[in-house]
Motif scaffolding. Structure first.
Motif, PDB file in Angstrom:
ATOM      1  N   CYS A   1       7.909   3.945  -9.973  1.00 46.60           N
ATOM      2  CA  CYS A   1       6.709   3.515 -10.705  1.00 46.60           C
ATOM      3  C   CYS A   1       7.016   2.299 -11.581  1.00 46.60           C
ATOM      4  O   CYS A   1       6.191   1.381 -11.678  1.00 46.60           O
ATOM      5  CB  CYS A   1       6.190   4.662 -11.568  1.00 46.60           C
ATOM      6  SG  CYS A   1       5.499   6.038 -10.619  1.00 46.60           S
TER       7      CYS A   1
ATOM      8  N   LEU B   1       2.162   1.876  -3.456  1.00 44.97           N
ATOM      9  CA  LEU B   1       1.095   2.358  -4.320  1.00 44.97           C
ATOM     10  C   LEU B   1       0.822   3.839  -4.083  1.00 44.97           C
ATOM     11  O   LEU B   1       0.665   4.616  -5.032  1.00 44.97           O
ATOM     12  CB  LEU B   1      -0.180   1.542  -4.089  1.00 44.97           C
ATOM     13  CG  LEU B   1      -1.407   1.936  -4.902  1.00 44.97           C
ATOM     14  CD1 LEU B   1      -1.130   1.779  -6.397  1.00 44.97           C
ATOM     15  CD2 LEU B   1      -2.623   1.102  -4.497  1.00 44.97           C
ATOM     16  N   LYS B   2       0.784   4.251  -2.828  1.00 46.42           N
ATOM     17  CA  LYS B   2       0.520   5.650  -2.510  1.00 46.42           C
ATOM     18  C   LYS B   2       1.629   6.544  -3.049  1.00 46.42           C
ATOM     19  O   LYS B   2       1.388   7.638  -3.557  1.00 46.42           O
ATOM     20  CB  LYS B   2       0.378   5.842  -1.002  1.00 46.42           C
ATOM     21  CG  LYS B   2      -0.874   5.211  -0.415  1.00 46.42           C
ATOM     22  CD  LYS B   2      -1.091   5.605   1.026  1.00 46.42           C
ATOM     23  CE  LYS B   2      -1.600   7.012   1.165  1.00 46.42           C
ATOM     24  NZ  LYS B   2      -2.030   7.341   2.533  1.00 46.42           N
TER      25      LYS B   2
ATOM     26  N   CYS C   1       1.703   7.535   4.905  1.00 41.01           N
ATOM     27  CA  CYS C   1       2.471   6.943   3.810  1.00 41.01           C
ATOM     28  C   CYS C   1       3.803   6.434   4.363  1.00 41.01           C
ATOM     29  O   CYS C   1       4.039   5.240   4.410  1.00 41.01           O
ATOM     30  CB  CYS C   1       2.703   7.964   2.702  1.00 41.01           C
ATOM     31  SG  CYS C   1       3.547   7.282   1.262  1.00 41.01           S
TER      32      CYS C   1
ATOM     33  N   ALA D   1       3.564  13.063  -4.123  1.00 37.73           N
ATOM     34  CA  ALA D   1       3.344  12.021  -3.116  1.00 37.73           C
ATOM     35  C   ALA D   1       4.632  11.238  -2.855  1.00 37.73           C
ATOM     36  O   ALA D   1       4.909  10.837  -1.727  1.00 37.73           O
ATOM     37  CB  ALA D   1       2.237  11.079  -3.582  1.00 37.73           C
ATOM     38  N   TYR D   2       5.412  11.021  -3.902  1.00 32.85           N
ATOM     39  CA  TYR D   2       6.695  10.324  -3.752  1.00 32.85           C
ATOM     40  C   TYR D   2       7.626  11.112  -2.833  1.00 32.85           C
ATOM     41  O   TYR D   2       8.302  10.542  -1.970  1.00 32.85           O
ATOM     42  CB  TYR D   2       7.335  10.132  -5.124  1.00 32.85           C
ATOM     43  CG  TYR D   2       8.694   9.472  -5.086  1.00 32.85           C
ATOM     44  CD1 TYR D   2       8.820   8.098  -4.941  1.00 32.85           C
ATOM     45  CD2 TYR D   2       9.853  10.231  -5.193  1.00 32.85           C
ATOM     46  CE1 TYR D   2      10.073   7.487  -4.903  1.00 32.85           C
ATOM     47  CE2 TYR D   2      11.103   9.640  -5.159  1.00 32.85           C
ATOM     48  CZ  TYR D   2      11.208   8.273  -5.007  1.00 32.85           C
ATOM     49  OH  TYR D   2      12.445   7.686  -4.973  1.00 32.85           O
TER      50      TYR D   2
ATOM     51  N   ARG E   1       0.826  -1.202   0.000  1.00 32.28           N
ATOM     52  CA  ARG E   1       0.000   0.000   0.000  1.00 32.28           C
ATOM     53  C   ARG E   1       0.868   1.263   0.000  1.00 32.28           C
ATOM     54  O   ARG E   1       0.561   2.244  -0.679  1.00 32.28           O
ATOM     55  CB  ARG E   1      -0.926   0.001   1.219  1.00 32.28           C
ATOM     56  CG  ARG E   1      -1.862   1.202   1.251  1.00 32.28           C
ATOM     57  CD  ARG E   1      -2.929   1.062   2.290  1.00 32.28           C
ATOM     58  NE  ARG E   1      -3.851  -0.026   1.989  1.00 32.28           N
ATOM     59  CZ  ARG E   1      -5.095  -0.096   2.445  1.00 32.28           C
ATOM     60  NH1 ARG E   1      -5.569   0.869   3.209  1.00 32.28           N
ATOM     61  NH2 ARG E   1      -5.861  -1.116   2.153  1.00 32.28           N
TER      62      ARG E   1
ATOM     63  N   ASP F   1      -2.598  20.880  -3.940  1.00 31.37           N
ATOM     64  CA  ASP F   1      -2.353  20.094  -5.147  1.00 31.37           C
ATOM     65  C   ASP F   1      -2.685  20.868  -6.424  1.00 31.37           C
ATOM     66  O   ASP F   1      -2.133  20.586  -7.488  1.00 31.37           O
ATOM     67  CB  ASP F   1      -3.174  18.799  -5.108  1.00 31.37           C
ATOM     68  CG  ASP F   1      -2.605  17.805  -4.101  1.00 31.37           C
ATOM     69  OD1 ASP F   1      -1.419  17.932  -3.766  1.00 31.37           O
ATOM     70  OD2 ASP F   1      -3.357  16.926  -3.657  1.00 31.37           O
TER      71      ASP F   1
ATOM     72  N   ARG G   1       1.409   7.505  -6.822  1.00 27.83           N
ATOM     73  CA  ARG G   1       0.279   8.291  -7.312  1.00 27.83           C
ATOM     74  C   ARG G   1       0.720   9.583  -7.999  1.00 27.83           C
ATOM     75  O   ARG G   1       0.085  10.047  -8.936  1.00 27.83           O
ATOM     76  CB  ARG G   1      -0.678   8.609  -6.160  1.00 27.83           C
ATOM     77  CG  ARG G   1      -1.469   7.398  -5.695  1.00 27.83           C
ATOM     78  CD  ARG G   1      -2.351   7.739  -4.515  1.00 27.83           C
ATOM     79  NE  ARG G   1      -3.120   6.575  -4.079  1.00 27.83           N
ATOM     80  CZ  ARG G   1      -3.838   6.541  -2.972  1.00 27.83           C
ATOM     81  NH1 ARG G   1      -3.905   7.615  -2.182  1.00 27.83           N
ATOM     82  NH2 ARG G   1      -4.498   5.451  -2.633  1.00 27.83           N
ATOM     83  N   SER G   2       1.789  10.200  -7.494  1.00 35.71           N
ATOM     84  CA  SER G   2       2.287  11.438  -8.091  1.00 35.71           C
ATOM     85  C   SER G   2       3.702  11.681  -7.594  1.00 35.71           C
ATOM     86  O   SER G   2       4.130  11.120  -6.581  1.00 35.71           O
ATOM     87  CB  SER G   2       1.404  12.636  -7.707  1.00 35.71           C
ATOM     88  OG  SER G   2       1.557  12.932  -6.330  1.00 35.71           O
TER      89      SER G   2
END
Length: 401
Positions: A393, A21-22, A229, A29-30, A18, A322, A25-26
């Motif tokens: 990714c 995956l989070k 996260c 977010a990374y 999870r 965002d 997302r962008s």
């Protein structure tokens, strides 16, 4: 038929998946979820940064870690709201971390590069403004941008029913198991019940001004909380308490967030390293950097691990940037820089603030009103994190295929 929720033994691999995956997302977010990569870069390039006075720093000073928080009397202020990485260290680290976060948010909003440059100028100006004059003087504070004023106004109006709707999917006195809340073992429940029965937790739960400090506290329910996260994979519990016998849910129900206190990856000064226990370190850092939050926190132990507790209040919100236009982006950068500057400046005496201000005003190129060390750091970090994000990714997609 619903898929059964994970047992405590099944948590680890699912939480790792999870988290990946989070982070995919962008790019923003990374950055939020990869503090380690930031400090790996910092270790290689530390000589680039000026050395400010050794104070408590956030250590993970990205945009989402700043927002409205309430004190025990219900007063709401915008402060740093996540202190997991807090250490005694160089304040320049927080500036670079915040600059990177703002730059990645600008890229996510498809803003041109020149706006990113202007945001860095506003960031450093807002920060420097907080260090001028006397601490607490309104002249050192920046006016809230409209996008943040709306969030603060909404925070001030919120009540328990709003928190319950977001956190526990209802206002009934229980925590329904779901994708966010997983079952806990009998051993975990016993330990949590024992901790909630201590005088320290009772004092924390009754500390709000609208509660009686003599009230009894009863644990109603508890669950493993799948949240955040970078914290996914660490112990995290949500515990619902009843305080006293009032039927008013705003005063009688209390949601406690219990989080494992992991070792900070932020570099700390050896001369003034602060508490060795990680939970005590986080609580102490919060008391210096975010007084509203620090007074609502407590260090403890669960499952043989150091944890910290805080009561979640309806007024505690994060700032979401965002999607920003050009003028909003610059206003927000200056304002958030000012918030961090006020948290830093409150720990410095007049001479330290003066010396640090002088350092911030040095090494400014002719074509940009930002210290060269901050601009070069942000540019290098954006490049490194963009590449790291794409590689993350690719690897994640391969694992998921």
């Amino acid at each position: 038929m619903k898929k059964p929720l994970p047992t405590p033994r099944q948590r680890a691999p699912l939480l790792t998946e999870r988290r990946r995956l989070k982070m995919a997302r962008s790019a923003h977010a990374y950055v939020r979820g990869n503090t380690c990569r930031f400090y790996e870069w910092l270790k290689r390039c530390d000589a680039m940064l000026p050395q400010g006075p050794m104070i408590w720093i956030c250590g993970d000073c990205h945009v989402s870690n700043i927002g409205p928080v309430a004190d025990a009397d219900g007063n709401v202020e915008v402060q740093i709201r996540d202190l997991d990485q807090a250490v005694m260290g160089n304040p320049a680290n927080d500036l670079v971390r915040l600059g990177l976060s703002l730059a990645m948010a600008a890229r996510g909003s498809d803003l041109p590069g020149v706006i990113t440059a202007k945001m860095m100028e506003e960031l450093i100006e807002g920060y420097a403004q907080a260090l001028t004059g006397k601490q607490g003087d309104q002249k050192s504070a920046r006016k809230r941008p409209d996008s943040i004023r709306v969030v603060v106004r909404r925070a001030a109006r919120r009540r328990w029913k709003h928190l319950a709707a977001e956190r526990i999917e209802g206002i009934e006195p229980n925590i329904p198991l779901s994708k966010k809340y997983w079952p806990i073992s009998s051993a975990e429940r016993r330990e949590l019940a024992a901790l909630m029965a201590t005088e320290e937790v009772r004092a924390l739960a009754t500390s709000l001004s609208h509660r009686d400090d003599k009230d009894e506290v009863t644990m109603l329910d508890a669950a493993y909380w799948v949240k955040g996260c970078s914290s996914l994979g660490l112990l995290r519990y949500a515990v619902l308490l009843r305080v006293g016998k009032s039927k008013d849910i705003d005063s009688s129900l209390c949601l406690i967030d219990i989080k494992e206190a992991a070792k900070s990856v932020a570099p700390k000064t050896q001369r003034t390293a602060g508490p060795r226990n990680n939970a005590h370190r986080i609580v102490e850092g919060a008391r210096h950097l975010a007084p509203h939050l620090g007074e609502r926190m407590l260090a403890a132990r669960i499952q043989g691990k150091s944890v910290f507790l805080r009561e979640l209040l309806p007024q505690d919100l994060k700032v979401d940037i965002d999607h920003l236009n050009q003028s909003e982006a610059m206003e927000v950068a200056g304002y958030l820089g000012n918030i961090v500057g006020r948290a830093h400046g409150a720990q410095m005496n007049a001479d330290e603030r003066k010396r640090w201000l002088g350092e911030l005003r040095r090494n400014r190129p002719k074509n940009i009103d930002t210290p060269s060390w901050l601009w070069r750091s942000v540019v290098q970090l954006v490049q490194e994190h963009e590449g790291g994000y794409l590689e993350h990714c690719r690897l994640f997609a391969n694992e998921s295929a």
